[in-house]
Design a protein around this motif. Structure first.
Motif, PDB file in Angstrom:
ATOM      1  N   GLN A  97       0.880  -1.318   0.231  1.00  0.00           N
ATOM      2  CA  GLN A  97      -0.035   0.190  -0.255  1.00  0.00           C
ATOM      3  C   GLN A  97       1.209   1.651  -0.114  1.00  0.00           C
ATOM      4  O   GLN A  97       1.809   1.141  -0.089  1.00  0.00           O
ATOM      5  CB  GLN A  97      -1.008   0.211   1.000  1.00  0.00           C
ATOM      6  CG  GLN A  97      -2.157   0.781   0.498  1.00  0.00           C
ATOM      7  CD  GLN A  97      -2.795   0.742   1.866  1.00  0.00           C
ATOM      8  OE1 GLN A  97      -2.843  -0.110   3.265  1.00  0.00           O
ATOM      9  NE2 GLN A  97      -4.128   1.482   1.776  1.00  0.00           N
ATOM     10  N   ASN A  98       0.793   2.228  -0.780  1.00  0.00           N
ATOM     11  CA  ASN A  98       1.110   2.967  -1.188  1.00  0.00           C
ATOM     12  C   ASN A  98       1.674   4.638   0.437  1.00  0.00           C
ATOM     13  O   ASN A  98       2.607   5.101   0.462  1.00  0.00           O
ATOM     14  CB  ASN A  98       0.802   4.140  -2.088  1.00  0.00           C
ATOM     15  CG  ASN A  98       1.059   3.585  -3.840  1.00  0.00           C
ATOM     16  OD1 ASN A  98       2.089   1.759  -3.405  1.00  0.00           O
ATOM     17  ND2 ASN A  98       0.529   3.613  -4.672  1.00  0.00           N
ATOM     18  N   LEU A  99       0.384   4.400   0.391  1.00  0.00           N
ATOM     19  CA  LEU A  99       0.829   4.729   2.036  1.00  0.00           C
ATOM     20  C   LEU A  99       1.372   4.462   3.242  1.00  0.00           C
ATOM     21  O   LEU A  99       2.032   5.079   4.136  1.00  0.00           O
ATOM     22  CB  LEU A  99      -0.666   5.021   3.120  1.00  0.00           C
ATOM     23  CG  LEU A  99      -1.301   4.486   3.469  1.00  0.00           C
ATOM     24  CD1 LEU A  99      -0.509   3.828   5.049  1.00  0.00           C
ATOM     25  CD2 LEU A  99      -2.817   4.588   3.285  1.00  0.00           C
ATOM     26  N   HIS A 100       2.257   3.104   2.977  1.00  0.00           N
ATOM     27  CA  HIS A 100       2.975   2.680   4.078  1.00  0.00           C
ATOM     28  C   HIS A 100       4.734   2.738   2.976  1.00  0.00           C
ATOM     29  O   HIS A 100       5.489   2.394   1.786  1.00  0.00           O
ATOM     30  CB  HIS A 100       3.233   1.344   4.074  1.00  0.00           C
ATOM     31  CG  HIS A 100       1.826   0.733   4.957  1.00  0.00           C
ATOM     32  ND1 HIS A 100       1.532   0.033   4.705  1.00  0.00           N
ATOM     33  CD2 HIS A 100       1.384   1.541   6.271  1.00  0.00           C
ATOM     34  CE1 HIS A 100       0.304   0.530   5.376  1.00  0.00           C
ATOM     35  NE2 HIS A 100       0.467   0.912   6.420  1.00  0.00           N
ATOM     36  N   GLU A 101       5.404   4.043   3.474  1.00  0.00           N
ATOM     37  CA  GLU A 101       7.363   4.740   2.681  1.00  0.00           C
ATOM     38  C   GLU A 101       8.079   4.132   4.080  1.00  0.00           C
ATOM     39  O   GLU A 101       7.927   4.504   4.482  1.00  0.00           O
ATOM     40  CB  GLU A 101       6.703   5.371   2.587  1.00  0.00           C
ATOM     41  CG  GLU A 101       7.749   6.307   1.677  1.00  0.00           C
ATOM     42  CD  GLU A 101       7.699   7.894   1.628  1.00  0.00           C
ATOM     43  OE1 GLU A 101       7.987   8.499   2.393  1.00  0.00           O
ATOM     44  OE2 GLU A 101       7.358   8.556   0.585  1.00  0.00           O
ATOM     45  N   ALA A 102       8.868   3.103   3.189  1.00  0.00           N
ATOM     46  CA  ALA A 102       9.544   2.995   3.652  1.00  0.00           C
ATOM     47  C   ALA A 102      10.650   4.044   4.043  1.00  0.00           C
ATOM     48  O   ALA A 102      10.761   4.730   3.763  1.00  0.00           O
ATOM     49  CB  ALA A 102      10.392   1.567   2.764  1.00  0.00           C
ATOM     50  N   VAL A 103      11.473   3.861   5.104  1.00  0.00           N
ATOM     51  CA  VAL A 103      11.714   5.364   5.585  1.00  0.00           C
ATOM     52  C   VAL A 103      13.906   3.985   5.622  1.00  0.00           C
ATOM     53  O   VAL A 103      14.184   2.697   6.430  1.00  0.00           O
ATOM     54  CB  VAL A 103      12.251   6.056   7.034  1.00  0.00           C
ATOM     55  CG1 VAL A 103      11.172   6.465   6.561  1.00  0.00           C
ATOM     56  CG2 VAL A 103      12.654   4.935   7.976  1.00  0.00           C
ATOM     57  N   GLY A 104      14.823   5.151   5.834  1.00  0.00           N
ATOM     58  CA  GLY A 104      16.247   4.235   5.945  1.00  0.00           C
ATOM     59  C   GLY A 104      16.864   3.314   5.077  1.00  0.00           C
ATOM     60  O   GLY A 104      17.486   2.664   5.009  1.00  0.00           O
ATOM     61  N   LEU A 105      16.478   3.692   3.685  1.00  0.00           N
ATOM     62  CA  LEU A 105      16.427   2.923   2.540  1.00  0.00           C
ATOM     63  C   LEU A 105      18.060   3.584   1.847  1.00  0.00           C
ATOM     64  O   LEU A 105      17.810   4.809   1.496  1.00  0.00           O
ATOM     65  CB  LEU A 105      16.030   2.492   1.327  1.00  0.00           C
ATOM     66  CG  LEU A 105      14.229   1.854   1.699  1.00  0.00           C
ATOM     67  CD1 LEU A 105      13.345   1.601   0.960  1.00  0.00           C
ATOM     68  CD2 LEU A 105      14.935   0.490   2.756  1.00  0.00           C
ATOM     69  N   SER A 106      18.668   2.722   1.408  1.00  0.00           N
ATOM     70  CA  SER A 106      19.976   3.445   0.610  1.00  0.00           C
ATOM     71  C   SER A 106      19.538   3.026  -0.982  1.00  0.00           C
ATOM     72  O   SER A 106      18.582   2.914  -1.523  1.00  0.00           O
ATOM     73  CB  SER A 106      20.924   2.039   1.015  1.00  0.00           C
ATOM     74  OG  SER A 106      20.590   1.196  -0.019  1.00  0.00           O
ATOM     75  N   ASP A 107      20.740   4.142  -1.612  1.00  0.00           N
ATOM     76  CA  ASP A 107      20.027   3.873  -3.005  1.00  0.00           C
ATOM     77  C   ASP A 107      19.408   2.982  -3.846  1.00  0.00           C
ATOM     78  O   ASP A 107      19.384   2.361  -4.564  1.00  0.00           O
ATOM     79  CB  ASP A 107      21.093   5.100  -3.346  1.00  0.00           C
ATOM     80  CG  ASP A 107      21.057   6.327  -3.527  1.00  0.00           C
ATOM     81  OD1 ASP A 107      20.260   6.545  -3.233  1.00  0.00           O
ATOM     82  OD2 ASP A 107      21.475   6.989  -2.835  1.00  0.00           O
ATOM     83  N   GLN A 108      20.571   1.725  -3.653  1.00  0.00           N
ATOM     84  CA  GLN A 108      20.629   0.465  -3.455  1.00  0.00           C
ATOM     85  C   GLN A 108      19.333  -0.672  -3.609  1.00  0.00           C
ATOM     86  O   GLN A 108      18.948  -1.068  -4.052  1.00  0.00           O
ATOM     87  CB  GLN A 108      21.825  -0.208  -3.146  1.00  0.00           C
ATOM     88  CG  GLN A 108      22.421  -1.349  -3.468  1.00  0.00           C
ATOM     89  CD  GLN A 108      22.665  -1.436  -5.551  1.00  0.00           C
ATOM     90  OE1 GLN A 108      23.647  -1.033  -5.685  1.00  0.00           O
ATOM     91  NE2 GLN A 108      22.274  -1.797  -6.204  1.00  0.00           N
ATOM     92  N   HIS A 109      19.291   0.040  -2.085  1.00  0.00           N
ATOM     93  CA  HIS A 109      17.431  -1.123  -2.218  1.00  0.00           C
ATOM     94  C   HIS A 109      16.467  -0.445  -3.210  1.00  0.00           C
ATOM     95  O   HIS A 109      15.744  -0.706  -2.803  1.00  0.00           O
ATOM     96  CB  HIS A 109      16.993  -0.679  -0.287  1.00  0.00           C
ATOM     97  CG  HIS A 109      18.751  -1.341   0.386  1.00  0.00           C
ATOM     98  ND1 HIS A 109      18.229  -0.602   1.633  1.00  0.00           N
ATOM     99  CD2 HIS A 109      18.860  -2.498   0.393  1.00  0.00           C
ATOM    100  CE1 HIS A 109      20.063  -1.497   2.286  1.00  0.00           C
ATOM    101  NE2 HIS A 109      19.055  -2.161   1.980  1.00  0.00           N
ATOM    102  N   LEU A 110      16.563   1.041  -3.314  1.00  0.00           N
ATOM    103  CA  LEU A 110      15.544   1.361  -4.043  1.00  0.00           C
ATOM    104  C   LEU A 110      15.666   0.579  -5.222  1.00  0.00           C
ATOM    105  O   LEU A 110      14.675   0.676  -6.112  1.00  0.00           O
ATOM    106  CB  LEU A 110      15.070   3.393  -4.463  1.00  0.00           C
ATOM    107  CG  LEU A 110      15.238   3.368  -2.226  1.00  0.00           C
ATOM    108  CD1 LEU A 110      15.330   5.291  -2.488  1.00  0.00           C
ATOM    109  CD2 LEU A 110      13.915   3.411  -2.288  1.00  0.00           C
ATOM    110  N   GLU A 111      16.679   0.916  -6.042  1.00  0.00           N
ATOM    111  CA  GLU A 111      17.566   0.560  -7.066  1.00  0.00           C
ATOM    112  C   GLU A 111      17.103  -0.930  -7.078  1.00  0.00           C
ATOM    113  O   GLU A 111      16.533  -1.439  -8.475  1.00  0.00           O
ATOM    114  CB  GLU A 111      18.612   0.755  -7.791  1.00  0.00           C
ATOM    115  CG  GLU A 111      19.200  -0.320  -8.707  1.00  0.00           C
ATOM    116  CD  GLU A 111      20.308   0.322  -9.489  1.00  0.00           C
ATOM    117  OE1 GLU A 111      21.115  -0.350 -10.297  1.00  0.00           O
ATOM    118  OE2 GLU A 111      21.372   0.558  -8.750  1.00  0.00           O
TER     119      GLU A 111
END
Length: 284
Positions: free
Chosen positions: A90-104
């Motif tokens: 669900q979009n309203l749950h936004e992960a925090v503390g992610l690195s650029d590599q995690h996002l990629e």
């Protein structure tokens, strides 16, 4: 347990209006795989569904044929010859503390979590000898290098203590990319997965630009979704498609249930719009 567990995996909409990152899986054991394949293929032939069955191809003219095919599919789900799982975020749950590599690597990270946890494989009862796990993945939408790395991580689950205790083995050679047009089971899974993202993202309400009424294809898709929903509710009364299916005081039901949804929530997240960080227990 049978000698083999076969799981067909698919993914859909990576970014939706309300829900994103949809993953789906259909699990069939070696005891039933030949019967399931033949039953679906025969039904598609009977309905003259010669080209690939896909959620995006549903039209007013083909609506009833898709419903009839889905009935055949869910008849086997209802008796446990197929187990279905759907995961989404669900979009309203936004992960925090992610690195650029995690996002990629988000696509593959979530896919890995889906394979590892959605079917409750750690609750498989071990048989004498080992049970071989095969994974058939719809063609991965990324580079060959990333796909190969992902297969390596999934194959490493074979050394995971929970998998070892469950008597499961998985070799890299048993994790294969496949083309859905050659696999009727994967095509039916695509329809179920597509129907869920369609409804959860309120696409059943969409109207063509400037029109007062919904288009015929949208109405046809809603009919197919409604039928799928009815079939699920015949299995689980009052089933809620937008939340994780409960375990009903027994975690092993993650394996035993024939149909389940998993609303994936990051371990460390904030509610978009509130700016508050929250934590949840990790899914071990």
């Amino acid at each position: 347990m049978p000698k083999e567990i076969i799981i067909y995996c698919d993914e859909s909409v990576q970014k939706g209006k309300f829900y994103s990152n949809f993953y789906g899986g259909a699990l069939i054991t070696s005891d039933h795989i030949d019967e399931v394949r033949k039953c679906i293929a025969d039904k598609m032939l009977q309905l003259n569904l010669g080209s690939e069955v896909k959620w995006t191809k549903i039209t007013e003219n083909y609506c009833e044929k898709y419903i009839e095919l889905i009935d055949t599919f869910f008849n086997m789900v209802a008796v446990g010859k197929i187990k279905l799982r759907v995961m989404f975020r669900q979009n309203l749950h936004e992960a925090v503390g992610l690195s650029d590599q995690h996002l990629e690597d988000q696509f593959f990270i979530l896919y890995y979590q889906f394979i590892k946890h959605a079917f409750g494989l750690k609750f498989v009862r071990p048989r004498p000898g080992k049970t071989r796990l095969r994974l058939y993945l719809d063609q991965l939408p990324d580079t060959r290098e990333k796909a190969e790395k992902f297969r390596g991580y999934v194959a490493a689950l074979g050394a995971n203590r929970a998998f070892v205790d469950a008597g499961l083995t998985i070799d890299k050679q048993d994790i294969a990319d496949i083309e859905s047009h050659s696999h009727p089971i994967l095509q039916c899974l695509d329809v179920v997965l597509g129907s869920m993202q369609f409804r959860l993202n309120n696409l059943h309400k969409e109207k063509p630009e400037g029109a007062r009424k919904r288009g015929k294809r949208t109405i046809a898709k809603e009919k197919v979704y409604n039928h799928i929903n009815r079939r699920i509710r015949q299995i689980y009364l009052n089933f809620n498609i937008g939340i994780s299916t409960g375990v009903r005081d027994n975690p092993a039901n993650v394996w035993r249930d024939v149909y389940r949804h998993w609303l994936f929530i990051p371990s460390d997240f904030r509610i978009v719009g509130e700016g508050k960080h929250k934590r949840r227990p990790r899914h071990d």
